[in-house]
Design an enzyme around this catalytic site. Structure first.
Site, PDB file in Angstrom:
ATOM      1  N   CYS A 145       0.861  -1.193   0.000  1.00 13.09           N
ATOM      2  CA  CYS A 145       0.000   0.000   0.000  1.00 13.09           C
ATOM      3  C   CYS A 145       0.895   1.240   0.000  1.00 13.09           C
ATOM      4  CB  CYS A 145      -0.888  -0.011   1.244  1.00 13.09           C
ATOM      5  SG  CYS A 145      -1.873   1.483   1.436  1.00 13.09           S
ATOM      6  N   CYS A 180      -1.356   6.454   5.241  1.00 15.53           N
ATOM      7  CA  CYS A 180      -2.284   7.016   6.227  1.00 15.53           C
ATOM      8  C   CYS A 180      -1.681   6.960   7.627  1.00 15.53           C
ATOM      9  CB  CYS A 180      -3.618   6.270   6.206  1.00 15.53           C
ATOM     10  SG  CYS A 180      -3.534   4.589   6.869  1.00 15.53           S
ATOM     11  N   CYS A 229      -0.242   1.561   8.923  1.00 19.63           N
ATOM     12  CA  CYS A 229       0.595   0.351   8.731  1.00 19.63           C
ATOM     13  C   CYS A 229       2.054   0.749   8.619  1.00 19.63           C
ATOM     14  CB  CYS A 229       0.167  -0.386   7.457  1.00 19.63           C
ATOM     15  SG  CYS A 229      -1.485  -1.055   7.546  1.00 19.63           S
ATOM     16  N   CYS A 283      -7.746  -1.163   1.289  1.00 20.08           N
ATOM     17  CA  CYS A 283      -6.806  -1.171   2.408  1.00 20.08           C
ATOM     18  C   CYS A 283      -6.350  -2.608   2.577  1.00 20.08           C
ATOM     19  CB  CYS A 283      -7.500  -0.672   3.674  1.00 20.08           C
ATOM     20  SG  CYS A 283      -6.530  -0.943   5.170  1.00 20.08           S
ATOM     21  N   GLN A 326     -13.256  -7.879  18.993  1.00 20.83           N
ATOM     22  CA  GLN A 326     -11.877  -7.910  18.497  1.00 20.83           C
ATOM     23  C   GLN A 326     -11.848  -7.844  16.967  1.00 20.83           C
ATOM     24  OE1 GLN A 326      -9.095  -7.784  20.145  1.00 20.83           O
ATOM     25  NE2 GLN A 326      -9.302  -8.730  22.141  1.00 20.83           N
ATOM     26  N   TYR A 334     -13.120  -6.311  32.962  1.00 25.59           N
ATOM     27  CA  TYR A 334     -13.102  -5.694  31.620  1.00 25.59           C
ATOM     28  C   TYR A 334     -13.667  -6.697  30.597  1.00 25.59           C
ATOM     29  CZ  TYR A 334      -9.562  -2.692  33.902  1.00 25.59           C
ATOM     30  OH  TYR A 334      -8.872  -1.870  34.760  1.00 25.59           O
ATOM     31  N   GLU A 390     -17.916  -4.875  33.522  1.00 25.21           N
ATOM     32  CA  GLU A 390     -17.588  -3.950  32.430  1.00 25.21           C
ATOM     33  C   GLU A 390     -18.265  -2.618  32.735  1.00 25.21           C
ATOM     34  OE1 GLU A 390     -16.314  -1.937  29.628  1.00 25.21           O
ATOM     35  OE2 GLU A 390     -15.688  -4.033  29.420  1.00 25.21           O
ATOM     36  N   ASP A 446      -8.337  -8.143  31.084  1.00 24.09           N
ATOM     37  CA  ASP A 446      -7.977  -7.706  29.727  1.00 24.09           C
ATOM     38  C   ASP A 446      -8.199  -6.197  29.640  1.00 24.09           C
ATOM     39  OD1 ASP A 446      -7.478  -7.395  27.055  1.00 24.09           O
ATOM     40  OD2 ASP A 446      -9.146  -8.626  26.342  1.00 24.09           O
ATOM     41  N   CYS A 453      -2.655  -5.559  25.719  1.00 27.28           N
ATOM     42  CA  CYS A 453      -2.365  -5.011  24.380  1.00 27.28           C
ATOM     43  C   CYS A 453      -1.223  -3.997  24.445  1.00 27.28           C
ATOM     44  CB  CYS A 453      -3.618  -4.377  23.776  1.00 27.28           C
ATOM     45  SG  CYS A 453      -4.309  -3.037  24.762  1.00 27.28           S
TER      46      CYS A 453
END
Length: 458
Positions: free
Chosen positions: A78, A82, A85, A164, A288, A317, A338, A386, A413
């Site tokens: 690509c 933007c 990536c 994309c 996800q 969470y 949550e 999480d 994450c």
């Protein structure tokens, strides 16, 4: 007092050899020990670079010309730039090594856990077209509608972005067709400065296992000209579409979705499956974005949880109940917490959808809810957590420690906040046993990790 000087100054043009990568994937080169960070270069490459910023202890540069190429360099698929990536110029193997090193480094430097096994990162067989959701802004140029992501650090839409490479290919096709039909039937793009026009964003979600699609048209007002034509043409071309939603956002804001949502055609939900569990996904559901790796991640979380048939589990969470429902297949009872009420409604519906009766879901902040549960005599054997990128609040970690579960499974994450929180848990009587990194977001610097902790036996 002598003024501090750096080996380079802003706007200098220099030749530099690169020796390492930052966590963001920028190349690191040094001049007299002074590091310069430059995007789009790899270790072992020599390049001509322009210095764009020279701080006291480090600087930033821009690549002008490569003098030699690393064997790990690949041609990016690509060229839109933007900013989403950042790693497309490096081989997938190098991406995985970079992420593995990131987890290893923070475990050593932040958590001081050099001895803990960090397993080889689990990558994807095909590290493209994995995203099952996209929200794309709509603009106008020369009287024609355009769609595309914003240019990095701007609100200028990068047009001619017909595909994309990390999105589901069906999403690319639906967005392009929606823009073309809307253009033909006279729908106007929202204008940020004048706060007029109709169509602000197009959001598309897909179910990986079901191949169902949802289209969400985000508009400034209730008005959407010739919407019946748009619905008819879209649904005729794409039989995968099960749901067309209008979301109204009347505010001057960069927040995408507004408060008002209505079904224009079809159902309020689409469905997807992860393993044996079926999930209903609405326009606003948190789900996800990489379903293939989500199953890998959850399988590992379930393995580390080592749940017995008499075990009580808390899933902090819990979102729409994705991990909770996996855990409930083996546990005696699962309690999910949550802070987002809509997510809890989705979680309850997903439990019902799968005939799962041993999962209970509650709205609230885990650090406030868990002490009340402790007072009521709820004693979890396992806690699964999480959290968002900022990691766990200290109050939450303390509430979790106070409940004294035998085992904690931490899904993260952000390796840096994971390592910070592991140090606190280690100092409070828990032992980190294993860490498993998982590549959820190929072509980007982000990495997930699942960690297994056991309560120390005194």
């Amino acid at each position: 007092m002598a003024k501090h000087t750096t080996p380079v100054n802003k706007n200098d043009t220099i030749t530099l050899t690169f020796e390492d990568l930052t966590y963001e994937g920028n190349g690191v080169g040094k001049i007299d020990g002074y590091p310069l960070f430059v995007p789009n270069v790899l270790p072992g490459e020599e390049a001509i670079v322009k210095v764009v910023k020279a701080n006291k202890n480090f600087g930033f540069g821009r690549l002008l010309e490569l003098k030699n190429e690393s064997p790990e360099r690949v041609t990016a698929t690509c060229h839109v730039h933007c900013g989403g990536c950042q790693l497309q110029h490096m081989s997938y193997q190098l991406q995985l090594e970079m992420k593995q090193n990131q987890v290893k480094n923070v475990m050593k430097k932040v958590a001081h856990l050099d001895h803990v096994p960090i397993h080889t990162i689990i990558g994807m067989e095909n590290p493209f077209h994995y995203r099952n959701k996209v929200q794309i802004p709509v603009g106008e140029k020369n009287g024609e509608l355009i769609t595309g992501f914003y240019q990095k650090r701007s609100h200028r839409i990068l047009e001619n972005m017909d595909a994309c490479t990390i999105q589901d290919e069906l999403i690319n096709e639906i967005i392009n067709e929606t823009r073309q039909i809307a253009n033909r039937i006279g729908v106007k793009a929202y204008n940020e400065e004048k706060h007029n026009g109709e169509l602000r964003n197009i959001m598309v979600r897909t179910g990986h296992a079901t191949n169902e699609a949802m289209v969400v048209l985000v508009t400034r007002t209730d008005k959407l000209p010739n919407k019946d034509v748009l619905i008819q043409e879209l649904t005729e071309k794409f039989p995968q579409i099960r749901s067309i939603i209008q979301n109204v956002n009347e505010k001057r804001t960069s927040v995408i979705l507004g408060d008002k949502t209505k079904v224009l055609w079809g159902e309020e939900y689409i469905y997807d499956k992860i393993g044996d569990i079926k999930f209903a996904i609405s326009a606003k559901s948190f789900y996800q974005v990489n379903p293939v790796q989500t199953k890998t991640l959850y399988d590992k979380a379930l393995e580390y949880a080592k749940i017995g048939s008499n075990d009580v589990v808390i899933d902090a969470y819990c979102g729409i109940g994705t991990i909770s429902l996996f855990l409930a297949q083996k546990a005696k009872k699962v309690y999910g917490i949550e802070v987002v009420p809509e997510a809890i409604n989705d979680a309850k519906m997903n439990a019902q959808l799968n005939g799962i009766t041993n999962a209970e879901f509650h709205v609230g902040e885990a650090e406030r809810v868990m002490p009340k549960w402790k007072e009521k005599g709820i004693k979890p054997d396992v806690i699964v957590v999480d959290p968002p990128r900022k990691g766990c609040e200290v109050d939450f970690l303390q509430a979790m420690i106070d409940m004294q579960p035998k085992r904690i499974v931490y899904v993260s994450c952000n390796p840096s906040t994971l390592a910070r929180d592991l140090r606190i848990l280690e100092d409070s009587g828990y032992e980190t046993k294993e860490v498993q990194p998982v590549d959820m977001f190929p072509q980007t610097p982000h990495v997930e990790a699942v960690t297994w902790l056991e309560k120390r036996v005194v």
